[in-house]
Design a protein around this motif. Structure first.
Motif, PDB file in Angstrom:
ATOM      1  N   HIS A 167     -76.111  41.367  42.992  1.00  0.00           N
ATOM      2  CA  HIS A 167     -76.153  42.950  43.142  1.00  0.00           C
ATOM      3  C   HIS A 167     -75.146  43.087  44.320  1.00  0.00           C
ATOM      4  O   HIS A 167     -74.478  44.207  44.458  1.00  0.00           O
ATOM      5  CB  HIS A 167     -77.498  43.282  43.653  1.00  0.00           C
ATOM      6  N   VAL A 168     -75.135  42.067  45.408  1.00  0.00           N
ATOM      7  CA  VAL A 168     -74.216  42.166  46.713  1.00  0.00           C
ATOM      8  C   VAL A 168     -72.730  42.170  46.052  1.00  0.00           C
ATOM      9  O   VAL A 168     -71.898  43.254  46.340  1.00  0.00           O
ATOM     10  CB  VAL A 168     -74.356  41.084  47.627  1.00  0.00           C
ATOM     11  N   LEU A 169     -72.442  41.161  45.229  1.00  0.00           N
ATOM     12  CA  LEU A 169     -71.085  41.398  44.473  1.00  0.00           C
ATOM     13  C   LEU A 169     -70.645  42.416  43.758  1.00  0.00           C
ATOM     14  O   LEU A 169     -69.499  42.749  43.679  1.00  0.00           O
ATOM     15  CB  LEU A 169     -71.014  40.032  43.789  1.00  0.00           C
ATOM     16  N   GLU A 170     -71.820  43.272  43.123  1.00  0.00           N
ATOM     17  CA  GLU A 170     -71.293  44.458  42.434  1.00  0.00           C
ATOM     18  C   GLU A 170     -71.120  45.420  43.484  1.00  0.00           C
ATOM     19  O   GLU A 170     -70.590  46.475  42.678  1.00  0.00           O
ATOM     20  CB  GLU A 170     -72.685  44.845  41.635  1.00  0.00           C
ATOM     21  N   PRO A 175     -68.748  48.075  51.769  1.00  0.00           N
ATOM     22  CA  PRO A 175     -68.797  47.089  53.053  1.00  0.00           C
ATOM     23  C   PRO A 175     -69.955  47.272  54.037  1.00  0.00           C
ATOM     24  O   PRO A 175     -70.581  46.510  54.682  1.00  0.00           O
ATOM     25  CB  PRO A 175     -67.700  47.039  53.601  1.00  0.00           C
ATOM     26  N   GLU A 176     -70.352  48.658  54.281  1.00  0.00           N
ATOM     27  CA  GLU A 176     -71.459  49.018  55.234  1.00  0.00           C
ATOM     28  C   GLU A 176     -72.761  48.601  54.833  1.00  0.00           C
ATOM     29  O   GLU A 176     -73.825  48.855  55.791  1.00  0.00           O
ATOM     30  CB  GLU A 176     -71.240  50.737  55.527  1.00  0.00           C
ATOM     31  N   THR A 177     -73.009  48.611  53.443  1.00  0.00           N
ATOM     32  CA  THR A 177     -74.258  47.817  53.060  1.00  0.00           C
ATOM     33  C   THR A 177     -74.380  46.394  52.625  1.00  0.00           C
ATOM     34  O   THR A 177     -75.426  45.872  52.418  1.00  0.00           O
ATOM     35  CB  THR A 177     -74.630  48.651  51.713  1.00  0.00           C
ATOM     36  N   LEU A 178     -73.129  45.695  52.952  1.00  0.00           N
ATOM     37  CA  LEU A 178     -73.231  44.274  52.717  1.00  0.00           C
ATOM     38  C   LEU A 178     -74.237  43.645  53.481  1.00  0.00           C
ATOM     39  O   LEU A 178     -74.887  42.624  53.112  1.00  0.00           O
ATOM     40  CB  LEU A 178     -71.870  43.672  52.851  1.00  0.00           C
ATOM     41  N   GLY A 179     -74.243  43.605  54.794  1.00  0.00           N
ATOM     42  CA  GLY A 179     -75.315  42.885  55.692  1.00  0.00           C
ATOM     43  C   GLY A 179     -76.657  43.026  55.386  1.00  0.00           C
ATOM     44  O   GLY A 179     -77.370  41.980  55.245  1.00  0.00           O
TER      45      GLY A 179
END
Length: 256
Positions: A167-170, A175-179
């Motif tokens: 889901h992260v890779l999608e 970038p603000e939600t990656l962490g």
């Protein structure tokens, strides 16, 4: 009730939460409902798939019984058997029929009633030992269920983490939600490892330990009933049974 199991599980979770707070985190960050559903639901489902429905039902019953079990004091059972032996010595075996109604130990009551009814000693031993063997088998199956859950849990947690990373890779364009997404992905692994080592394995060990103590007490009862049926001297009965208790021989030596 012996509080060791429940106290130990609560202490583990408290330590985890306190450590999280001390490191600057929030305990609420661990409460990801999707991860919890996946880990616990998936683990129980895997255990269901690996056995029979009665195995799961038996495991749940065994866990409840083990967690709420009273502290086992075989010395009290020895005292009861010695008192019964004294009365049988004075008044005869049939005189124990009334006394058996006041016995709380169901296994002792059952064996004593069979002895009063005149069951052959060899047959009596065979029947009671068969019941002990059946109990050991049932408790072993329940213990294995929880051990299997402890093995499945971390693996299913990893599945959850992989799903989260996918889901992260999608969403690399955000970038603000990656962490937050990456940290959330690893919560499933955390719950998988935590459930295995704080719940499943400890409960399995608890079931095995309670079973060991209960079966040892049942074996002691068998020897006591057969001694009563044979009309043995109460002092001999007491010495024989106490020698079967853990450290019983050493205690008697010190007392002498």
């Amino acid at each position: 009730m012996d509080p060791a199991a429940l106290a130990g599980i609560v202490l583990c979770f408290v330590c985890i939460m306190v450590s999280t707070i001390m490191e600057g985190g929030s305990p609420m960050s661990m409460l990801k409902i999707p991860a919890i559903i996946l880990v616990f639901g998936g683990t129980i489902g895997a255990c269901l798939a690996s056995g029979m429905l009665k195995d799961t039902i038996g495991a749940v019953k065994a866990a409840i019984a083990a967690l709420t079990a009273k502290a086992i004091d075989s010395n009290g059972v020895v005292d009861d058997i010695v008192k019964l032996a004294e009365r049988a010595r004075r008044e005869g075996l049939l005189a124990l029929e009334d006394a058996s109604k006041d016995i709380d130990n169901d296994f002792l009551k059952k064996g004593l009633q069979m002895a009063i009814d005149g069951t052959d000693p060899d047959e009596l031993r065979e029947i009671l030992e068969a019941e002990i063997t059946a109990k050991k088998g049932g408790d072993k199956a329940s213990k294995n269920w929880f051990n299997d859950a402890g093995a499945y849990g971390p693996t299913i947690g990893i599945i959850g983490t992989v799903m989260g990373l996918v889901h992260v890779l999608e969403n690399l364009d955000k970038p603000e939600t990656l962490g937050e997404s990456i940290s959330g992905a690893f919560i499933a692994t955390l719950w998988g490892v935590c459930s295995a080592n704080v719940l499943w394995f400890p409960i399995g060990k608890r079931i095995a330990r309670i079973s060991e103590l209960q079966c040892a007490e049942m074996e002691l009862v068998v020897e006591g009933i057969l001694a009563i049926q044979a009309g043995s001297n109460p002092r001999v009965v007491a010495q024989k049974l106490k020698s079967l208790l853990p450290g019983g021989g050493e205690v008697e030596k010190k007392a002498a």
